[in-house]
Design a protein around this motif. Sequence first.
Motif, PDB file in Angstrom:
ATOM      1  N   ARG A  83       0.827  -1.214   0.000  1.00 17.99           N
ATOM      2  CA  ARG A  83       0.000   0.000   0.000  1.00 17.99           C
ATOM      3  C   ARG A  83       0.854   1.254   0.000  1.00 17.99           C
ATOM      4  O   ARG A  83       0.536   2.234  -0.684  1.00 17.99           O
ATOM      5  N   LYS A  84       1.945   1.234   0.784  1.00 16.81           N
ATOM      6  CA  LYS A  84       2.853   2.396   0.802  1.00 16.81           C
ATOM      7  C   LYS A  84       3.471   2.618  -0.570  1.00 16.81           C
ATOM      8  O   LYS A  84       3.585   3.749  -1.036  1.00 16.81           O
TER       9      LYS A  84
ATOM     10  N   LEU B 188      -4.392  12.464  -1.059  1.00 17.93           N
ATOM     11  CA  LEU B 188      -3.552  11.264  -0.919  1.00 17.93           C
ATOM     12  C   LEU B 188      -2.787  11.249   0.391  1.00 17.93           C
ATOM     13  O   LEU B 188      -2.373  10.199   0.866  1.00 17.93           O
TER      14      LEU B 188
ATOM     15  N   LYS C  18       1.503   9.312  -5.865  1.00 18.31           N
ATOM     16  CA  LYS C  18       1.998  10.668  -5.591  1.00 18.31           C
ATOM     17  C   LYS C  18       2.935  11.136  -6.699  1.00 18.31           C
ATOM     18  O   LYS C  18       2.831  12.272  -7.167  1.00 18.31           O
TER      19      LYS C  18
ATOM     20  N   GLU D 284       2.257   1.695  -3.487  1.00 18.97           N
ATOM     21  CA  GLU D 284       1.230   2.174  -4.408  1.00 18.97           C
ATOM     22  C   GLU D 284       0.929   3.653  -4.171  1.00 18.97           C
ATOM     23  O   GLU D 284       0.724   4.408  -5.120  1.00 18.97           O
ATOM     24  N   LEU D 285       0.916   4.064  -2.914  1.00 20.95           N
ATOM     25  CA  LEU D 285       0.685   5.464  -2.581  1.00 20.95           C
ATOM     26  C   LEU D 285       1.811   6.340  -3.119  1.00 20.95           C
ATOM     27  O   LEU D 285       1.565   7.406  -3.685  1.00 20.95           O
ATOM     28  N   GLU D 286       3.044   5.896  -2.983  1.00 20.48           N
ATOM     29  CA  GLU D 286       4.188   6.660  -3.494  1.00 20.48           C
ATOM     30  C   GLU D 286       4.140   6.765  -5.011  1.00 20.48           C
ATOM     31  O   GLU D 286       4.435   7.828  -5.571  1.00 20.48           O
TER      32      GLU D 286
END
Length: 72
Positions: free
Chosen positions: A10-11, A71, A18, A13-15
């Motif tokens: 998840r981290k 986000l 962004k 994918e978030l990066e």
Amino acid sequence: MNKKRIERIRKQELEIAKKQLISSINNVILEMENSYNNYDLATGELIDFYAYDIKAKQARYNYLREQFKNLR
């Protein structure tokens, strides 16, 4: 899957999201700069075209900026 692995994915994918948004924001800023430069040189009907083009790009920029804020 274990909890730590899911959290790491998840981290990541978030990066990625962004970075994609930052890239899109930078692109729309460059597009706006080009539109402003073209507006300064425009004559006739092109003045209206670039005015609308700038307004559309400003709306796109605001949308992308809001997406980036969400986000976090």
